[in-house]
Design a protein around this motif. Structure first.
Motif, mmCIF file in Angstrom:
data_model
loop_
_atom_site.group_PDB
_atom_site.id
_atom_site.type_symbol
_atom_site.label_atom_id
_atom_site.label_comp_id
_atom_site.label_asym_id
_atom_site.label_seq_id
_atom_site.Cartn_x
_atom_site.Cartn_y
_atom_site.Cartn_z
ATOM 1 N N LEU A 215 0.837 -1.195 0.000
ATOM 2 C CA LEU A 215 0.000 0.000 0.000
ATOM 3 C C LEU A 215 0.876 1.250 0.000
ATOM 4 O O LEU A 215 1.758 1.402 0.857
ATOM 5 N N ALA A 216 0.640 2.129 -0.964
ATOM 6 C CA ALA A 216 1.294 3.446 -1.018
ATOM 7 C C ALA A 216 2.807 3.342 -0.920
ATOM 8 O O ALA A 216 3.450 4.087 -0.190
ATOM 9 N N CYS A 217 3.374 2.409 -1.663
ATOM 10 C CA CYS A 217 4.832 2.238 -1.702
ATOM 11 C C CYS A 217 5.388 2.744 -3.031
ATOM 12 O O CYS A 217 4.684 2.794 -4.036
ATOM 13 N N ARG A 218 6.666 3.120 -3.018
ATOM 14 C CA ARG A 218 7.406 3.475 -4.224
ATOM 15 C C ARG A 218 8.422 2.368 -4.491
ATOM 16 O O ARG A 218 9.243 2.051 -3.619
ATOM 17 N N ILE A 219 8.360 1.792 -5.710
ATOM 18 C CA ILE A 219 9.198 0.653 -6.063
ATOM 19 C C ILE A 219 9.929 1.033 -7.347
ATOM 20 O O ILE A 219 9.300 1.171 -8.401
ATOM 21 N N THR A 220 11.244 1.223 -7.273
ATOM 22 C CA THR A 220 11.946 1.796 -8.422
ATOM 23 C C THR A 220 13.255 1.073 -8.726
ATOM 24 O O THR A 220 13.993 0.662 -7.832
#
Length: 344
Positions: free
Chosen positions: A151-156
């Motif tokens: 939930l509401a994560c940034r994956i880069t």
């Protein structure tokens, strides 16, 4: 081959089963709304300074809810949640301030910054990144457990950002960035209200779904998402011959190539893949020049997908615990702070 409606219905029934199983599994723990609290703080004011140390403190064959609160900071760690440690929530306070970073490359199983092998896992408000850069497999997040939520994560990263390996997964309001096959694997996953962004300089691929046979009930569904990129990006290509991906009610920028999909140099896969689009919009959503072996879906094909009860995110994961073990509380205001973070 099943007709489109049957595919989406059966796929979403599997997702609904995951919702039910996830909820029931959580309720079999010591009590449905009581959790063990572990705090990670790089300043030394918590229980641990490192996230992996907190995960290591969870007992093998765990059966209780464990809430690991990660205080703001940049954590330069390689993290693994083992398969024998289910029922863990790993939560930051904000993805912009809670950053887990690594720079490994070379192998999709060895390079991930974070690997989740456990079931009934929840990740919230985290940035998970692999900063290796261009030209090599460099996974940021591997997800191999069943009934997993982000939930509401940034994956880069760049290549192979999100290894959505196996299991049933739900991603809500996440930002996912990469350039080549950067959402790949053979999970059954729903991406809802996510922002998917390609940083490819040209000819990049967003998805590479790996379904290998018609008996596997796996695939990726993107619902109400925003799909953007720098330039000239494909929606996906088939890692497996029965690859399945659907985009529904999603915005697509002009970075999406008119043909939409690529056969990865194997025309035989055109007969067996399932690539569909339903009521997407934006300059990259025009279906008139899509490859002829992709599908333009209509209402009856996707009506199960649009049923609120089927995709309600609250059914996918535990509510924030309202009671914590008193022995783990360092402040009488801590529980209220946690509630505020997770209900915002």
């Amino acid at each position: 081959m099943r007709n489109p409606g049957q595919f989406i219905l059966s796929f979403l029934l599997a997702l609904l089963y995951a919702c039910t199983s996830f909820s029931e599994a959580g309720n079999r723990s010591r009590a449905p709304n009581i959790a063990r609290l572990i705090r990670v703080d790089p300043s030394g004011k918590g229980d641990f300074k490192r996230i992996q140390d907190a995960i290591n403190a969870v007992p093998s064959n765990n059966s209780e809810l464990v809430f690991i609160l990660v205080e703001p900071g940049t954590y330069r760690e390689k993290i693994m949640v083992p398969a024998d440690k289910p029922f863990v929530t790993l939560s930051g306070r904000s993805a912009s301030t809670t950053i887990i970073t690594g720079s490994n490359s070379g192998d999709i199983f060895g390079s991930p910054t974070v690997s989740v092998l456990a079931s009934n896992f929840v990740g919230r408000y985290l940035t998970i990144q692999n900063t290796h850069g261009l030209g090599a497999k460099a996974v940021a997040l591997r997800v191999s457990g069943d009934r997993v939520v982000f939930l509401a994560c940034r994956i880069t990263s760049h290549q192979d950002t999100l290894f959505d390996d196996v299991g049933r997964h739900y991603y809500s309001n996440c930002y996912i960035e990469g350039d080549t096959d950067f959402i790949f694997g053979n999970a059954a996953s729903l991406f809802q209200k996510c922002h998917v962004h390609s940083v490819s300089g040209g000819g990049g691929f967003i998805t590479a779904q790996h379904r290998a046979s018609p008996s596997e009930n796996t695939g990726f569904v993107f619902l109400g998402c925003t799909i953007t990129g720098l330039t000239n990006t494909f929606l996906g290509r088939p890692w497996g011959p029965y690859s399945r991906v659907v985009f529904a009610l999603s915005y697509m920028s002009s970075a999406i190539l008119p043909q939409g999909w690529d056969n990865w140099g194997d025309p035989s896969k055109q007969r067996t893949v399932y690539y569909g689009q339903y009521k997407c919009y934006g300059p990259g959503a025009n279906t008139s020049r899509r490859v002829p072996w992709s599908r333009v879906l209509i209402g009856k094909d996707v009506s199960p997908l649009l049923t609120t009860n089927m995709v309600d995110q609250q059914s996918w994961f535990r509510n924030v615990p309202s009671i914590f073990d008193e022995a783990n509380l360092n402040s009488k205001n801590l529980v209220e702070n946690i509630r505020c973070v997770h209900m915002s």
